[in-house]
Design an enzyme around this catalytic site. Sequence first.
Site, PDB file in Angstrom:
ATOM      1  N   TRP A 206      42.321  43.189  47.748  1.00 55.38           N
ATOM      2  CA  TRP A 206      42.201  41.733  47.588  1.00 55.38           C
ATOM      3  C   TRP A 206      43.157  41.020  48.547  1.00 55.38           C
ATOM      4  O   TRP A 206      42.786  40.037  49.186  1.00 55.38           O
ATOM      5  CB  TRP A 206      42.501  41.340  46.138  1.00 55.38           C
ATOM      6  CG  TRP A 206      42.306  39.876  45.861  1.00 55.38           C
ATOM      7  CD1 TRP A 206      41.158  39.250  45.464  1.00 55.38           C
ATOM      8  CD2 TRP A 206      43.294  38.834  45.977  1.00 55.38           C
ATOM      9  NE1 TRP A 206      41.361  37.890  45.328  1.00 55.38           N
ATOM     10  CE2 TRP A 206      42.657  37.606  45.632  1.00 55.38           C
ATOM     11  CE3 TRP A 206      44.649  38.812  46.332  1.00 55.38           C
ATOM     12  CZ2 TRP A 206      43.334  36.384  45.634  1.00 55.38           C
ATOM     13  CZ3 TRP A 206      45.313  37.591  46.338  1.00 55.38           C
ATOM     14  CH2 TRP A 206      44.665  36.395  45.993  1.00 55.38           C
TER      15      TRP A 206
ATOM     16  N   LYS B 219      35.295  43.982  40.128  1.00 54.72           N
ATOM     17  CA  LYS B 219      34.382  45.078  40.455  1.00 54.72           C
ATOM     18  C   LYS B 219      33.700  44.872  41.806  1.00 54.72           C
ATOM     19  O   LYS B 219      33.687  45.768  42.651  1.00 54.72           O
ATOM     20  CB  LYS B 219      33.347  45.205  39.330  1.00 54.72           C
ATOM     21  CG  LYS B 219      32.436  46.388  39.456  1.00 54.72           C
ATOM     22  CD  LYS B 219      31.604  46.660  38.249  1.00 54.72           C
ATOM     23  CE  LYS B 219      30.908  45.577  37.540  1.00 54.72           C
ATOM     24  NZ  LYS B 219      31.017  44.207  37.681  1.00 54.72           N
TER      25      LYS B 219
ATOM     26  N   THR C 218      34.698  42.888  44.182  1.00 55.06           N
ATOM     27  CA  THR C 218      35.772  42.901  45.179  1.00 55.06           C
ATOM     28  C   THR C 218      36.107  44.337  45.579  1.00 55.06           C
ATOM     29  O   THR C 218      36.285  44.638  46.772  1.00 55.06           O
ATOM     30  CB  THR C 218      37.028  42.203  44.615  1.00 55.06           C
ATOM     31  OG1 THR C 218      36.651  40.901  44.172  1.00 55.06           O
ATOM     32  CG2 THR C 218      38.116  42.084  45.648  1.00 55.06           C
TER      33      THR C 218
ATOM     34  N   ALA D 239      23.687  42.575  33.754  1.00 60.88           N
ATOM     35  CA  ALA D 239      23.781  43.865  33.064  1.00 60.88           C
ATOM     36  C   ALA D 239      23.850  43.711  31.554  1.00 60.88           C
ATOM     37  O   ALA D 239      23.612  44.669  30.836  1.00 60.88           O
ATOM     38  CB  ALA D 239      24.995  44.644  33.559  1.00 60.88           C
TER      39      ALA D 239
ATOM     40  N   LYS E  81      31.685  31.652  36.190  1.00 61.67           N
ATOM     41  CA  LYS E  81      32.207  32.490  37.275  1.00 61.67           C
ATOM     42  C   LYS E  81      32.578  31.712  38.534  1.00 61.67           C
ATOM     43  O   LYS E  81      33.546  32.034  39.207  1.00 61.67           O
ATOM     44  CB  LYS E  81      31.197  33.585  37.631  1.00 61.67           C
ATOM     45  CG  LYS E  81      31.031  34.629  36.539  1.00 61.67           C
ATOM     46  CD  LYS E  81      30.035  35.703  36.928  1.00 61.67           C
ATOM     47  CE  LYS E  81      30.648  36.714  37.858  1.00 61.67           C
ATOM     48  NZ  LYS E  81      29.746  37.882  38.059  1.00 61.67           N
TER      49      LYS E  81
ATOM     50  N   ARG F 155      24.537  42.878  44.233  1.00 61.74           N
ATOM     51  CA  ARG F 155      23.505  41.971  43.736  1.00 61.74           C
ATOM     52  C   ARG F 155      23.706  40.552  44.284  1.00 61.74           C
ATOM     53  O   ARG F 155      24.797  40.190  44.708  1.00 61.74           O
ATOM     54  CB  ARG F 155      23.541  41.928  42.201  1.00 61.74           C
ATOM     55  CG  ARG F 155      23.172  43.245  41.544  1.00 61.74           C
ATOM     56  CD  ARG F 155      23.449  43.211  40.055  1.00 61.74           C
ATOM     57  NE  ARG F 155      24.886  43.054  39.797  1.00 61.74           N
ATOM     58  CZ  ARG F 155      25.384  42.666  38.631  1.00 61.74           C
ATOM     59  NH1 ARG F 155      24.577  42.397  37.628  1.00 61.74           N
ATOM     60  NH2 ARG F 155      26.687  42.555  38.466  1.00 61.74           N
TER      61      ARG F 155
ATOM     62  N   PHE G 258      47.294  43.259  41.020  1.00 60.13           N
ATOM     63  CA  PHE G 258      47.712  41.854  40.907  1.00 60.13           C
ATOM     64  C   PHE G 258      49.220  41.785  41.178  1.00 60.13           C
ATOM     65  O   PHE G 258      49.949  42.740  40.895  1.00 60.13           O
ATOM     66  CB  PHE G 258      47.419  41.306  39.496  1.00 60.13           C
ATOM     67  CG  PHE G 258      46.007  40.852  39.290  1.00 60.13           C
ATOM     68  CD1 PHE G 258      45.714  39.509  39.093  1.00 60.13           C
ATOM     69  CD2 PHE G 258      44.952  41.760  39.288  1.00 60.13           C
ATOM     70  CE1 PHE G 258      44.403  39.079  38.890  1.00 60.13           C
ATOM     71  CE2 PHE G 258      43.642  41.344  39.084  1.00 60.13           C
ATOM     72  CZ  PHE G 258      43.367  40.006  38.885  1.00 60.13           C
TER      73      PHE G 258
ATOM     74  N   PHE H 180      29.166  44.475  34.876  1.00 61.02           N
ATOM     75  CA  PHE H 180      30.025  44.516  33.697  1.00 61.02           C
ATOM     76  C   PHE H 180      30.650  45.900  33.497  1.00 61.02           C
ATOM     77  O   PHE H 180      30.838  46.638  34.454  1.00 61.02           O
ATOM     78  CB  PHE H 180      29.271  44.029  32.453  1.00 61.02           C
ATOM     79  CG  PHE H 180      28.893  42.581  32.515  1.00 61.02           C
ATOM     80  CD1 PHE H 180      29.841  41.617  32.850  1.00 61.02           C
ATOM     81  CD2 PHE H 180      27.600  42.169  32.269  1.00 61.02           C
ATOM     82  CE1 PHE H 180      29.499  40.271  32.918  1.00 61.02           C
ATOM     83  CE2 PHE H 180      27.251  40.814  32.343  1.00 61.02           C
ATOM     84  CZ  PHE H 180      28.205  39.882  32.657  1.00 61.02           C
TER      85      PHE H 180
END
Length: 559
Positions: free
Chosen positions: A412, A74, A76, A276, A108, A97, A384, A304
């Site tokens: 990405w 998200k 990214t 969140a 993470k 954030r 991906f 999230f």
Amino acid sequence: MGEVKSDIEIARAAKKRPILEIGATLGIPPEHLLPYGHDKAKVSAEFIAAQKEKKNGRLILVTAINPTPAGEGKTTTTVGLGDGLNRIGKKAIVCIREASLGPCFGIKGGAAGGGYAQVVPMEDINLHFTGDFHAITSAHNLLAALIDNHIYWGNEQAIDIRRIAWRRVMDMNDRALRQIVGALGGVANGYPRETGFDITVASEVMAILCLATDIRDLERRLGSIIIGYRRDKSPVYARDIKADGAMAVLLKDAMQPNLVQTLENSPAFVHGGPFANIAHGCNSVVATATALKLADYVVTEAGFGADLGAEKFFDIKCRKAGLKPDAAVIVATVRAIKMNGGVKREDLGRENVEALRRGCANLGRHVQNVKKFGVPALVAINHFTTDTEAEVQAIKDYVRTLGSEAVLCKHWAEGSAGIEELAYKVVDLANAGHSQFSPLYPDDMPLFQKIETIAKDIYHASEVIADKVVRDQLRTWEDHGYGHLPICMAKTQYSFSTDPNLRGAPSGHTVPIREVRLAAGAGFVVVITGEIMTMPGLPKVPSSERIRLNEAGYIEGLF
């Protein structure tokens, strides 16, 4: 295919511009930037106040399906879309954030985007950054110390020590501190009592900083924090023990948004960081509101899945700040959708269109939920390398049946060049004027009914169950004038239900309410459901085991 660089290697190779130059692209004079080194700076309150009469740009929310261990991307996508909009000639700012040390050293390992869609300096953003979280932790714990000190010196406010509502915080995952007994060791140390710690991102001070419009509003909200109750159950406020002024002083600099840049030198505000799942999951109002005055498009994220982040963004942040989002982007991956369709993590690399179609129910629920707020939505398929054409096409076909569109995004791997198509479509959608934003429930709806509305309309639950003590507490707050406040649900991020193992799009489940907390300064009621914890624990193998300084003195293991 060449060797894939890690996020931190890509970030370290970035050709950053001096932060004063980034500020200049937004029209921020150097005297209104407080630099922290060469690549990050705070924007002055005076400059922010001077922008108030300017017209707002378009506000784009990036949200996602329910997270899985397979990853969604998200942040990214938020960063990539900001770069993509600037690439196609628009003036865009990213608003995200700040990262908490707890999950950084827990699961993470970092939270600043990924691949070629990152904000930099990545190491700083993931560690101490400009000290905002430390300031929030200090202000929160100053209040805690003042409460115990007030009681020690005679308890002029007649606080019932059995009804103190203010816990302590630290910015780390530490399950051992969830429930503690403090003030042991004799008369000199005060009155022993049961208390505990939450993680800093769950602090009401964090929520207040993220919802306040300026330093005066911040101080007013801090003073409105309910620290506990007297024996007659009347509330005692932070202002009653004269804590608000000193707390605001500690937060003076933390209140100012942090300006950094993306790998492609797009401006980004990184400010505030409530989770969140246990808090309201959005960056600060002051950062978003300022960005809207400085750019044509502001891309922001909510934490999230959309059942948590987007719902709170709409029902808390937008409601309180008067923001009107123009469009939403819901991030999904082939891998995560397959996991929602029942595929095990080790099998995600194999094509499985049938499982993908089953898992699309989770995506569909989020698309429909976002539309309930009157906000038009697009789906971003975060690419991906293991994705197949058939799987991507299956998602596109499914989303078309919902009256929306899914776009394959390769930011990405390719940066802004890989997300151009989405950028054009976002511009068209935001400018079409289709947004008819309104919150899910009105202010004057009773508190328990608001909880039921979220549970039934967003989570598709059949009922909400709560003990009499919880229902009585909500009614008492309504009698005290807090019935107009919105609800902040503390719920697992992994499912629409309160069972983290229930993937897909469950319906007909029960939402059990364990506890409710009144955040009078922030201006919402926190509703704790299921087994959710406001102080997380570390996993069996925490990310900290991989984080270290290498021989050259560079940080490794952040990702």
